[in-house]
Scaffold this active site. Structure first.
Site, mmCIF file in Angstrom:
data_model
loop_
_atom_site.group_PDB
_atom_site.id
_atom_site.type_symbol
_atom_site.label_atom_id
_atom_site.label_comp_id
_atom_site.label_asym_id
_atom_site.label_seq_id
_atom_site.Cartn_x
_atom_site.Cartn_y
_atom_site.Cartn_z
ATOM 1 N N ALA A 1 -3.548 1.591 13.395
ATOM 2 C CA ALA A 1 -4.867 1.654 12.763
ATOM 3 C C ALA A 1 -5.896 0.801 13.499
ATOM 4 O O ALA A 1 -7.040 0.740 13.081
ATOM 5 C CB ALA A 1 -4.782 1.228 11.307
ATOM 6 N N ARG B 1 2.668 8.099 7.003
ATOM 7 C CA ARG B 1 3.025 7.936 8.408
ATOM 8 C C ARG B 1 4.520 7.677 8.545
ATOM 9 O O ARG B 1 5.172 7.231 7.610
ATOM 10 C CB ARG B 1 2.249 6.759 9.010
ATOM 11 C CG ARG B 1 0.779 7.050 9.205
ATOM 12 C CD ARG B 1 0.029 5.811 9.607
ATOM 13 N NE ARG B 1 0.133 4.801 8.561
ATOM 14 C CZ ARG B 1 -0.087 3.523 8.751
ATOM 15 N NH1 ARG B 1 -0.392 3.061 9.943
ATOM 16 N NH2 ARG B 1 0.012 2.678 7.746
ATOM 17 N N LYS C 1 0.824 -1.212 0.000
ATOM 18 C CA LYS C 1 0.000 0.000 0.000
ATOM 19 C C LYS C 1 0.862 1.268 0.000
ATOM 20 O O LYS C 1 0.583 2.203 -0.758
ATOM 21 C CB LYS C 1 -0.921 -0.042 1.229
ATOM 22 C CG LYS C 1 -2.034 0.963 1.219
ATOM 23 C CD LYS C 1 -2.936 0.713 2.424
ATOM 24 C CE LYS C 1 -2.066 0.593 3.644
ATOM 25 N NZ LYS C 1 -2.721 0.100 4.831
ATOM 26 N N PHE D 1 -3.461 -0.562 7.673
ATOM 27 C CA PHE D 1 -4.186 -1.835 7.515
ATOM 28 C C PHE D 1 -5.193 -1.748 6.362
ATOM 29 O O PHE D 1 -4.973 -1.010 5.401
ATOM 30 C CB PHE D 1 -4.844 -2.256 8.825
ATOM 31 C CG PHE D 1 -3.857 -2.526 9.948
ATOM 32 C CD1 PHE D 1 -2.652 -3.168 9.706
ATOM 33 C CD2 PHE D 1 -4.136 -2.146 11.255
ATOM 34 C CE1 PHE D 1 -1.742 -3.425 10.739
ATOM 35 C CE2 PHE D 1 -3.228 -2.401 12.297
ATOM 36 C CZ PHE D 1 -2.054 -3.031 12.017
#
Lengths: 553, 553
Positions: B271, B92, B69, B299
């Site tokens: 998350a 992040r 991702k 996630f």
């Protein structure tokens, strides 16, 4: 009266590139951390071939009255610059734990400070955080190795490597870990030290370069096997990872004083369980760049001073050219028996008695064959008669004393002191080490006790004597010794102020620090994790919407 | 084949001032941390009045096969820049603990990475270290308050505030502290969480400014009195000190992708027990500066995606303009029942079964009224038939699917995807929130379970039901809910892959996070302190004399 942080916030702070230029650094030799801090990497042979003059600032035994050694160090550097000598100052980094606990900075005070004061006292460039990470990564790897089948046969009851945090937290001194059942590790006793007490801190400040650091980290003894054989970081295979975590922390930090004197602030090992001075790299770099480098050693001349002269000097390959011993009238009166509440009144009797503490340090420092000068850090309550007494007393040891009024006046308050230092530094000195490198540990300790502390001798506990026999078999018995002793007294009893006589130093045990390369000699107990007071400084610290900090000191 | 770190080390990295200029920052809006990192402070109204388009990247439920991702997020941002759209990426920060544990980075991979990769994965600009310091300072202040007479009547058995370290260390999950006698605190049970699990991390990433952060910190409930009344940080009086410790950590960090796309990397909350996305400040700043901002949520879409849309969006004041759901053929085949060892072979049956997982996420994401696009992150073993199956399956939900080949090709591997995203972003969307702010907690949870997870309903444990009655009295029952659930399944049973049906979600307990401003809904157990594997990544990390790191990933 302005507080230290108010003075610091009102100061004219030069952009760090201007300080780097003033220090003689090329653009490739530094990288910025914010607008007023930098990390520097200087090749050992890139600049001057003749090193600058090294001025070591040390002091009498500290008292609750405060001696202001860092303040004098900063003020003296500014004063040397003020009289036209190109000077840098090399200091230790403050530890965050005490900043949240007890007021009192490590960045000087009044008009003799390094800035940005708040940043330096908080996270600075992250060196201590990197050490905390590396320290606890090693701890996690050790417990994981035990958990994953214990292939190294580590005896969980004989581990030396604790965990570390840069917080004053007495509740973490003694803990049990690994509770919670089979999936959460192997239960055992453990404890946390404050980060500055980590052997990695000592190593960081002793390492010449990354490979030296990695080799030292490999040699750390983290504990023993069930067969009582030492287990090292090399056995665990994580020296590379730990060195990687410290790749930036090894670089000295550049900041400035309030008078724009370039300052290198790097490392912060204790002066009892470690060497108590800033890093070898920072000192060496400063000596390459400047004509004068003013540095300090932690606690009094008996602890930090002795370690600088006997332990750091051979590693640095350069001895101090001048030793400045800081004293205050207030502190000497405490050594003479006055309580802290009575220090503002003149008391020549107490001062006369307390001067014996200064006397022992002058006797021990002059024996190294390097010029010694006394700096009397002035407080407003000092009388001219009291100062004259100190000056006269020092003269009996062949030592000149000068008033330093740097808290109130900055470098301008130490012009005479600076001139005397500069003059003394030109004298060719004949450095005389206290002991030989291949003296036995006990011989080294005896020489320190008798010559530096003015004591009668050394008594080893049964445990310490047994350890020395074991160390002899492992070849550890010739290592340099690092005395862990109360800083408040020349003896190992914190209550014996002044200059006690006929005392013995009691060695309780040794702690081998093979990575740092020394044996810590424990006399009494040394607290390696402080606690917070009933009113921690954290209660008074605040910040407003513009980021302006109050109550930091 | 080159490793991620080799690709990163060989990259052309622009000086950070050039990236800052490209991002449209004025010199006063950023300060350097080294030559290739910066911290930025941008006023909320300083730049564009019309915010850029927000692209949220989320995914199917993660599997051990890896979905990539972050890699797609970075690659898509580079691709948008490549087709002439001024784009920033907002990610992040990685946590150091797992970096030393399991290989696998959070900075993208291959030719879709942010750099300097090693620094970002190690200490970066010190944000996590500042959080660790603030977290443990608060812990020390709590235990000190108990030790110093316990004026707040804190019940040591009912403390919620544990200690924190950014290390994978299972031995610290459950500990007893305060041992060692009367001078070392009050013995009690305690534990350590990994730093990213700290409520301070959630707060840091939710705060608009310093004063918002201080107010949130004041509201943190650290435990209860003997009378079972909540005790807050305000009661302890250290919100100012903790905010001071976080004064720089609140500033977003600027770096760049391998294609010199400006990247803001800031904050890293979980998350499950937190909101799982980068900071509000970073996202807002990027939206002010760029025409397109690509960001990701942790996630799968059921955890990070839901929280972004239901919790972060109202705080941000801006909903995503496009949602990209990342899937891989490999992961879908695992959802269809294949073991990890069998993924390299084509298996249309397994893929057909596993696509149901994608289906549930497409159904839940499309309901928000925002255009949804599928990105198939290509692996070399994918066959054209398999990819065609995914595309056809997505079309049944009215969703277009595009291949992203960014690991191997960088932005050039996602041109079609980028064009589709840019086009979809121009569609005026009608954002439909899942629940109303004043819905009861149970109603909120039921809507999430039924609509997002495709489950049948919710079962509260006796404890959870009792808590809700208590919360109602305190006025906490209308807070947003943050679901803490296994990331591997839509259900609360990690083994139920694909798209399970007719399951209930079992709420074990709630954890009130009054500072962050949400109730964590615990379903099953969530590990907040990971352990190290039998062969930690730390064993393979090394550094040479030139500072070149190997084995980081």
């Amino acid at each position: 009266m302005q507080t230290d942080i108010e003075i610091a916030q009102a100061a004219e702070v030069w952009p760090i590139e201007k300080i780097a230029e003033k220090a003689g650094l090329t653009p490739a030799e530094w990288e910025p951390y914010g607008r007023d801090k930098a990390k520097i990497s200087v090749d050992e042979t890139a600049h001057k071939s003749e090193l600058g003059k090294l001025v070591l600032v040390t002091s009498i035994n500290p008292t609750p009255a405060g001696e202001g050694k860092s303040t004098v160090t900063v003020g003296l550097a500014d004063a040397l610059n003020g009289i036209g000598q190109q000077t840098m100052v090399a200091l230790r980094e403050p530890s965050l734990g005490p900043v949240m606990g007890l007021k009192g900075g490590a960045t000087g005070g009044g008009y003799a400070q390094v800035v940005p004061m708040a940043d330096i006292n908080l996270h600075f460039t992250g060196d201590f955080h990197a050490l905390t990470s590396a320290h606890n990564t090693l701890a996690a790897v050790i417990d994981n190795s035990i958990y994953q089948g214990n292939p190294l046969h580590i005896d969980p009851r004989r581990l030396l490597w604790k965990r570390a945090l840069d917080v004053n937290d007495r509740a973490l001194r003694h803990v049990t870990i690994g509770l919670g059942g089979p999936t959460s590790g192997v239960p055992r006793e453990d404890g946390f030290d404050i980060t500055v007490a980590s052997e990695l801190m000592a190593i960081l400040t002793l390492s010449h370069d990354l490979m030296d650091m990695k080799a030292r980290i490999e040699r750390i003894v983290i504990g023993y096997t069930y067969d009582k054989e030492p287990v090292t970081v090399k056995d665990l295979g994580v020296a590379g990872a730990l060195t990687t975590l410290l790749k930036d922390a090894i670089k000295p930090n550049l900041v400035q004083t309030l008078a724009q004197t370039p300052a290198l602030i790097h490392g912060g090992p204790f002066a009892n369980i470690a060497q108590g001075t800033n890093s070898i790299r920072a000192t060496k770099t400063a000596l390459q760049l400047a004509d004068y480098v003013v540095t300090e050693a932690g606690f009094g001349a008996d602890l930090g001073g002795e370690k600088f002269l006997d332990f750091k000097t051979p590693l640095l390959g350069k001895h101090p050219d001048v030793i400045v011993v800081v004293a205050t009238v207030r502190a000497l009166k405490m050594h003479g028996g006055l309580p802290k509440t009575a220090l503002t009144e003149p008391d020549e009797q107490a001062l006369a008695t307390g001067l014996a503490n200064l006397g022992q340090h002058l006797q021990s420092m002059t024996r190294y064959g390097v010029p010694v000068i006394v700096a009397v850090n002035r407080f407003v309550t000092d009388t001219p008669e009291e100062i004259a007494m100190v000056e006269a007393y020092a003269r009996d040891f062949g030592v000149q004393a000068y008033v330093a009024d740097v808290w109130a006046k900055g470098g301008a308050g130490a012009t005479e002191l600076a001139s005397a230092v500069a003059e003394a530094a030109q004298v060719a000195s004949d450095f005389k080490p206290l002991y030989e490198a291949d003296d036995d540990a006990v011989v080294k300790i005896e020489k320190i006790v008798q010559t530096i502390y003015g004591g009668a001798g050394v008594e080893l506990s049964d445990k310490a004597a047994k350890q020395l026999r074991e160390f002899a078999k492992r070849g550890w018995d010739k290592l340099p010794v690092i005395m862990a002793k109360t800083q408040y007294s020349l003896s190992d009893d914190a209550k014996k102020l002044g200059a006690p006589k006929d005392f013995k130093i009691h060695v309780r045990e040794f702690i081998p620090k093979l990575g740092a390369g020394f044996l810590v000699v424990m006399t009494g107990t040394v607290l390696t994790m402080p606690g917070l007071p009933s009113h921690p400084a954290a209660y008074d610290i605040d910040i407003d919407e513009n980021g302006r900090i109050t109550g930091l000191f």
